[in-house]
Design a protein around this motif. Structure first.
Motif, PDB file in Angstrom:
ATOM      1  N   PHE A  26       7.915 -34.915  -6.494  1.00 50.17           N
ATOM      2  CA  PHE A  26       7.140 -33.676  -6.538  1.00 50.17           C
ATOM      3  C   PHE A  26       5.701 -33.979  -6.170  1.00 50.17           C
ATOM      4  CE2 PHE A  26       7.527 -35.632 -10.712  1.00 50.17           C
ATOM      5  CZ  PHE A  26       6.203 -35.880 -11.022  1.00 50.17           C
ATOM      6  N   LYS A  27       4.946 -32.933  -5.918  1.00 53.82           N
ATOM      7  CA  LYS A  27       3.488 -33.061  -5.872  1.00 53.82           C
ATOM      8  C   LYS A  27       2.914 -32.116  -6.910  1.00 53.82           C
ATOM      9  CE  LYS A  27       2.027 -29.603  -2.452  1.00 53.82           C
ATOM     10  NZ  LYS A  27       1.337 -29.404  -1.145  1.00 53.82           N
ATOM     11  N   VAL A  28       1.714 -32.435  -7.382  1.00 56.77           N
ATOM     12  CA  VAL A  28       1.085 -31.644  -8.438  1.00 56.77           C
ATOM     13  C   VAL A  28      -0.341 -31.311  -8.039  1.00 56.77           C
ATOM     14  CG1 VAL A  28       0.535 -31.511 -10.891  1.00 56.77           C
ATOM     15  CG2 VAL A  28       2.459 -32.899 -10.146  1.00 56.77           C
ATOM     16  N   THR A  67       5.239 -28.704  -7.146  1.00 57.32           N
ATOM     17  CA  THR A  67       6.153 -28.347  -6.063  1.00 57.32           C
ATOM     18  C   THR A  67       7.122 -29.512  -5.922  1.00 57.32           C
ATOM     19  OG1 THR A  67       4.496 -27.041  -4.856  1.00 57.32           O
ATOM     20  CG2 THR A  67       6.427 -27.798  -3.611  1.00 57.32           C
ATOM     21  N   PHE A  68       8.404 -29.234  -6.002  1.00 58.02           N
ATOM     22  CA  PHE A  68       9.404 -30.297  -6.044  1.00 58.02           C
ATOM     23  C   PHE A  68       9.806 -30.772  -4.647  1.00 58.02           C
ATOM     24  CE2 PHE A  68      10.487 -27.850 -10.056  1.00 58.02           C
ATOM     25  CZ  PHE A  68       9.748 -28.695 -10.871  1.00 58.02           C
ATOM     26  N   ALA A  69      10.317 -31.993  -4.597  1.00 60.51           N
ATOM     27  CA  ALA A  69      10.689 -32.637  -3.338  1.00 60.51           C
ATOM     28  C   ALA A  69      11.685 -31.796  -2.550  1.00 60.51           C
ATOM     29  CB  ALA A  69      11.286 -34.015  -3.609  1.00 60.51           C
ATOM     30  N   GLY A  70      11.458 -31.735  -1.238  1.00 60.97           N
ATOM     31  CA  GLY A  70      12.347 -30.990  -0.353  1.00 60.97           C
ATOM     32  C   GLY A  70      11.937 -29.546  -0.159  1.00 60.97           C
ATOM     33  N   PHE A  71      10.913 -29.103  -0.877  1.00 63.59           N
ATOM     34  CA  PHE A  71      10.453 -27.717  -0.784  1.00 63.59           C
ATOM     35  C   PHE A  71       9.010 -27.679  -0.285  1.00 63.59           C
ATOM     36  CE2 PHE A  71      13.425 -27.135  -4.637  1.00 63.59           C
ATOM     37  CZ  PHE A  71      14.532 -27.084  -3.800  1.00 63.59           C
ATOM     38  N   GLY A  72       8.664 -26.622   0.425  1.00 66.12           N
ATOM     39  CA  GLY A  72       7.320 -26.535   0.990  1.00 66.12           C
ATOM     40  C   GLY A  72       7.063 -27.697   1.926  1.00 66.12           C
ATOM     41  N   ALA A  75       8.157 -33.979   1.032  1.00 69.05           N
ATOM     42  CA  ALA A  75       9.294 -34.650   1.668  1.00 69.05           C
ATOM     43  C   ALA A  75      10.490 -34.720   0.723  1.00 69.05           C
ATOM     44  CB  ALA A  75       8.889 -36.056   2.093  1.00 69.05           C
ATOM     45  N   PRO A  76      11.704 -34.674   1.264  1.00 67.51           N
ATOM     46  CA  PRO A  76      12.899 -34.767   0.405  1.00 67.51           C
ATOM     47  C   PRO A  76      13.082 -36.158  -0.175  1.00 67.51           C
ATOM     48  CG  PRO A  76      13.524 -34.754   2.722  1.00 67.51           C
ATOM     49  CD  PRO A  76      12.051 -34.482   2.672  1.00 67.51           C
TER      50      PRO A  76
END
Length: 280
Positions: A26-28, A67-72, A75-76
């Motif tokens: 994720f990113k924060v 925002t979780f990985a693979g979204f927006g 990166a997945p």
């Protein structure tokens, strides 16, 4: 002893790599100061789903918007997606001393909050779950059994093989049922289309497989649930939430009458009033 001295730098590198890999789940974005609040978005959504309410909260709280990985634009990651997201969030919370914080989670984000709280039942001061369930699969899948939710199945393969035009049409149709706000439907559809396709397919399988209906009995913190009544109607919504949360002792629930899944878009003033009153 010599072996331990020689091996220690290698072990430290491995540990550092493991933590780094978890945090890529994720990113924060961190905004504001004060009592921390963790904002978990729903499936395919970015942290922008909370954009309209963050300004008010950031005036008095330190907001951690995921925002979780693979979204927006994140990166997945490799499978299993949802367990890796959960473990990454646990690491983030411990490293940043965010125990005793508030958590607000929509849909899958609400399920994630319940999952974390059922494992670490004294971590959070309060949980706010927005139209999220302990076992989404039990609502979505006839004759539901967790062990039957596997990656390799015909439905998943059809989604993986679907061309971009057909996938966009599907996303538009789905968004139409998730919000009554026409303008917001476009954003929801765009998030679905932008999602990494394998994350969309296999990550949703992870969600369907998860069944927390027994485990939520371990949660000791107070839980506030906001539930939509569309599309099933008020009576069906109340029956579903009563069944799903029957093992959770300390919770309260308010139903957003006439709202679809994205309550923050369909009834923004009602949503903000309810969340603020619970947090404050």
């Amino acid at each position: 002893m010599k072996f331990l001295k020689e091996a220690l730098p290698f072990v430290i590198v491995l540990l550092a790599f493991a933590v780094s890999a978890q945090q890529k789940a994720f990113k924060v974005e961190v905004i504001g100061e004060g009592k921390p609040i963790l904002f978990f978005p729903g499936f395919t959504c970015t942290g922008d789903v909370y954009k309209d309410i963050i300004k008010d909260f950031s005036e008095t709280n330190e907001c951690h918007i995921f925002t979780f990985a693979g979204f927006g634009d994140v990166a997945p990651i490799e499978r299993p997606w949802f367990p890796k997201v959960k473990e990454g969030v646990k690491t983030y919370i411990t490293e940043n001393s965010l125990q005793d914080s508030f958590v607000l989670g929509h849909s899958l984000g609400g399920t994630l909050a319940l999952w974390l709280a059922s494992e670490e039942n004294s971590w959070f001061e309060k949980l706010i779950v927005v139209d999220g369930l302990p076992a989404a699969g039990a609502l979505m899948v006839p004759n539901y059994k967790s062990e039957n939710m596997v990656y390799d199945n015909p439905f998943n393969q059809r989604l993986l093989d679907m061309d971009s035009i057909s996938f966009k049409q599907m996303a538009t149709q789905m968004a139409g049922g998730m919000s009554l706000n026409k303008e917001r439907q476009v954003q929801i559809s765009d998030w679905i289309v932008q999602a990494d396709r394998e994350t969309y397919v296999y990550g949703y399988t992870d969600l369907l497989k998860l069944d927390l209906r027994e485990d939520i009995s371990k949660i000791t913190t107070s839980v506030f649930i906001l539930a939509a009544t569309n599309p099933y109607g008020s009576e069906m919504a109340r029956a579903t939430y009563t069944e799903q949360y029957m093992n959770l002792e300390n919770y309260s629930i308010d139903f957003a009458e006439g709202s679809a899944h994205f309550i923050m878009y369909d009834k923004p003033e009602w949503f903000m009033e309810k969340v603020m009153s619970f947090v404050r």
